[in-house]
Design a protein around this motif. Structure first.
Motif, PDB file in Angstrom:
ATOM      1  N   ASN A 181       1.215  -1.144  -0.054  1.00 38.32           N
ATOM      2  CA  ASN A 181      -0.128   0.173  -0.042  1.00 38.32           C
ATOM      3  C   ASN A 181       0.980   1.378   0.186  1.00 38.32           C
ATOM      4  N   ARG A 182       2.323   1.208   0.500  1.00 41.09           N
ATOM      5  CA  ARG A 182       2.712   2.100   1.215  1.00 41.09           C
ATOM      6  C   ARG A 182       3.723   2.497  -0.325  1.00 41.09           C
ATOM      7  N   TYR A 183       4.054   1.366  -0.867  1.00 46.25           N
ATOM      8  CA  TYR A 183       4.404   1.309  -2.290  1.00 46.25           C
ATOM      9  C   TYR A 183       4.005   1.967  -3.581  1.00 46.25           C
ATOM     10  N   ARG A 184       2.219   1.363  -3.438  1.00 45.97           N
ATOM     11  CA  ARG A 184       1.384   2.002  -4.371  1.00 45.97           C
ATOM     12  C   ARG A 184       0.999   3.724  -4.399  1.00 45.97           C
ATOM     13  N   ALA A 185       1.063   4.309  -2.875  1.00 47.08           N
ATOM     14  CA  ALA A 185       0.736   5.175  -2.894  1.00 47.08           C
ATOM     15  C   ALA A 185       1.834   5.759  -3.738  1.00 47.08           C
ATOM     16  N   ARG A 186       3.258   5.531  -3.089  1.00 47.82           N
ATOM     17  CA  ARG A 186       4.652   6.320  -4.039  1.00 47.82           C
ATOM     18  C   ARG A 186       4.756   6.125  -4.790  1.00 47.82           C
ATOM     19  N   PHE A 187       3.820   5.302  -5.659  1.00 52.12           N
ATOM     20  CA  PHE A 187       4.029   5.279  -7.520  1.00 52.12           C
ATOM     21  C   PHE A 187       3.453   6.133  -7.720  1.00 52.12           C
ATOM     22  N   GLY A 188       2.361   6.729  -7.268  1.00 46.95           N
ATOM     23  CA  GLY A 188       1.478   7.778  -7.844  1.00 46.95           C
ATOM     24  C   GLY A 188       2.244   9.121  -8.088  1.00 46.95           C
ATOM     25  N   GLU A 189       3.653   9.160  -7.223  1.00 46.52           N
ATOM     26  CA  GLU A 189       4.345  10.469  -7.099  1.00 46.52           C
ATOM     27  C   GLU A 189       5.217  10.475  -7.726  1.00 46.52           C
ATOM     28  N   MET A 190       5.891   9.609  -8.094  1.00 44.24           N
ATOM     29  CA  MET A 190       7.569   9.362  -8.703  1.00 44.24           C
ATOM     30  C   MET A 190       7.460   8.008  -9.844  1.00 44.24           C
ATOM     31  N   SER A 191       8.982   7.706  -9.686  1.00 44.19           N
ATOM     32  CA  SER A 191       8.788   6.742 -10.780  1.00 44.19           C
ATOM     33  C   SER A 191       9.209   4.909 -10.087  1.00 44.19           C
ATOM     34  N   GLU A 192       8.581   4.457 -10.941  1.00 47.73           N
ATOM     35  CA  GLU A 192       8.165   3.166 -10.622  1.00 47.73           C
ATOM     36  C   GLU A 192       9.411   2.351 -10.242  1.00 47.73           C
ATOM     37  N   ALA A 193      11.219   2.773 -10.574  1.00 47.06           N
ATOM     38  CA  ALA A 193      12.199   2.918 -10.290  1.00 47.06           C
ATOM     39  C   ALA A 193      12.156   2.820  -8.740  1.00 47.06           C
ATOM     40  N   LYS A 194      12.286   4.291  -8.752  1.00 46.13           N
ATOM     41  CA  LYS A 194      12.311   5.054  -7.303  1.00 46.13           C
ATOM     42  C   LYS A 194      11.677   4.528  -6.350  1.00 46.13           C
ATOM     43  N   SER A 195      10.186   4.132  -6.086  1.00 45.27           N
ATOM     44  CA  SER A 195       9.162   3.708  -5.280  1.00 45.27           C
ATOM     45  C   SER A 195       9.397   1.999  -5.324  1.00 45.27           C
ATOM     46  N   LYS A 196       9.636   1.300  -6.095  1.00 49.20           N
ATOM     47  CA  LYS A 196      10.328  -0.259  -5.683  1.00 49.20           C
ATOM     48  C   LYS A 196      12.027  -0.249  -4.460  1.00 49.20           C
ATOM     49  N   THR A 197      12.882   0.765  -4.916  1.00 51.37           N
ATOM     50  CA  THR A 197      13.825   1.401  -4.171  1.00 51.37           C
ATOM     51  C   THR A 197      13.508   1.463  -2.847  1.00 51.37           C
ATOM     52  N   ILE A 198      12.601   2.260  -2.656  1.00 53.71           N
ATOM     53  CA  ILE A 198      12.182   3.231  -1.563  1.00 53.71           C
ATOM     54  C   ILE A 198      11.629   1.630  -0.562  1.00 53.71           C
ATOM     55  N   ALA A 199      10.375   0.830  -1.121  1.00 51.54           N
ATOM     56  CA  ALA A 199       9.656  -0.411  -0.621  1.00 51.54           C
ATOM     57  C   ALA A 199      10.826  -1.633   0.013  1.00 51.54           C
ATOM     58  N   VAL A 200      11.624  -1.596  -1.036  1.00 48.20           N
ATOM     59  CA  VAL A 200      12.720  -2.694  -0.840  1.00 48.20           C
ATOM     60  C   VAL A 200      13.619  -2.349   0.494  1.00 48.20           C
ATOM     61  N   ASN A 201      13.887  -0.990   0.573  1.00 48.15           N
ATOM     62  CA  ASN A 201      15.148  -0.733   1.516  1.00 48.15           C
ATOM     63  C   ASN A 201      14.074  -0.972   3.385  1.00 48.15           C
ATOM     64  N   GLU A 202      12.333  -0.390   2.700  1.00 50.69           N
ATOM     65  CA  GLU A 202      12.083  -0.266   4.620  1.00 50.69           C
ATOM     66  C   GLU A 202      11.675  -2.112   4.254  1.00 50.69           C
ATOM     67  N   ILE A 203      12.107  -2.709   3.565  1.00 52.13           N
ATOM     68  CA  ILE A 203      11.651  -3.951   3.814  1.00 52.13           C
ATOM     69  C   ILE A 203      12.972  -4.848   4.823  1.00 52.13           C
ATOM     70  N   TYR A 204      13.844  -4.556   3.913  1.00 52.79           N
ATOM     71  CA  TYR A 204      14.828  -4.838   4.307  1.00 52.79           C
ATOM     72  C   TYR A 204      15.682  -4.066   5.639  1.00 52.79           C
ATOM     73  N   LEU A 205      14.863  -2.713   6.108  1.00 56.43           N
ATOM     74  CA  LEU A 205      15.398  -1.962   7.685  1.00 56.43           C
ATOM     75  C   LEU A 205      14.794  -3.451   8.534  1.00 56.43           C
ATOM     76  N   THR A 206      13.068  -3.569   8.117  1.00 54.50           N
ATOM     77  CA  THR A 206      12.053  -4.882   8.830  1.00 54.50           C
ATOM     78  C   THR A 206      13.053  -5.666   9.510  1.00 54.50           C
ATOM     79  N   TYR A 207      13.783  -6.227   7.319  1.00 56.27           N
ATOM     80  CA  TYR A 207      14.188  -7.995   8.362  1.00 56.27           C
ATOM     81  C   TYR A 207      15.622  -7.746   9.055  1.00 56.27           C
ATOM     82  N   TYR A 208      16.449  -6.527   8.672  1.00 53.39           N
ATOM     83  CA  TYR A 208      17.606  -6.237   9.543  1.00 53.39           C
ATOM     84  C   TYR A 208      17.401  -6.615  11.239  1.00 53.39           C
ATOM     85  N   LYS A 209      16.353  -6.278  11.301  1.00 54.33           N
ATOM     86  CA  LYS A 209      16.056  -5.650  12.543  1.00 54.33           C
ATOM     87  C   LYS A 209      15.830  -6.990  13.444  1.00 54.33           C
ATOM     88  N   GLU A 210      15.051  -7.748  12.732  1.00 56.44           N
ATOM     89  CA  GLU A 210      14.288  -9.014  12.743  1.00 56.44           C
ATOM     90  C   GLU A 210      15.213 -10.199  12.711  1.00 56.44           C
TER      91      GLU A 210
END
Length: 141
Positions: free
Chosen positions: A44-73
């Motif tokens: 849902n956050r990826y889709r919201a960002r996708f409306g504001e920026m390019s697909e590649a940039k929103s994918k990169t941000i989404a993967v970084n968010e997931i990465y940070l979550t997994y890193y802590k887990e």
């Protein structure tokens, strides 16, 4: 066995990229409701960002968010290290065109050996049998 933060970061990054790609494909195939709640939140956050920026940039941000979550887990301590940037594909797609494998080149020696192993023609067998029968009859009389 304790893992270093760099090892944890590498595993978390790989898992984040794989999970995001899987979640995105499931959502595109209409299985969004079957995804776990955290996956739905990230998409849902990826889709919201996708409306504001390019697909590649929103994918990169989404993967970084997931990465940070997994890193802590996974037990990473401190700030998550920045992963090395991966080389991006020219077309932005990782699909490789299928090419039929080329047949191995035929050598002249291979063709001559195949002729030598060729089965004897039926006419030759028949002629040999006639000769044997004729010789037998000639020798018996």
């Amino acid at each position: 066995m304790t893992q270093t933060n760099a090892t944890i970061a590498k595993k978390a990054r790989s898992r984040a990229e794989a999970d995001f790609a899987t979640w995105l494909m499931m959502a595109k195939l209409g299985s969004f409701d079957d995804l776990p709640p955290n996956a739905q939140d990230f998409l849902n956050r990826y889709r919201a960002r996708f409306g504001e920026m390019s697909e590649a940039k929103s994918k990169t941000i989404a993967v970084n968010e997931i990465y940070l979550t997994y890193y802590k887990e996974m037990g990473g301590t401190g700030a998550a290290p920045e992963p090395e940037p991966r080389p991006s594909a020219a077309g932005g797609d990782n699909v490789v065109k299928f090419q039929k494998p080329r047949p191995p080149p035929k050598a002249a020696a291979a063709s001559s050996t195949s002729r030598a192993k060729r089965p004897m023609p039926a006419f030759l067998i028949f002629a040999a049998m006639v000769a044997v029968i004729a010789a037998y009859k000639f020798l018996v009389k």
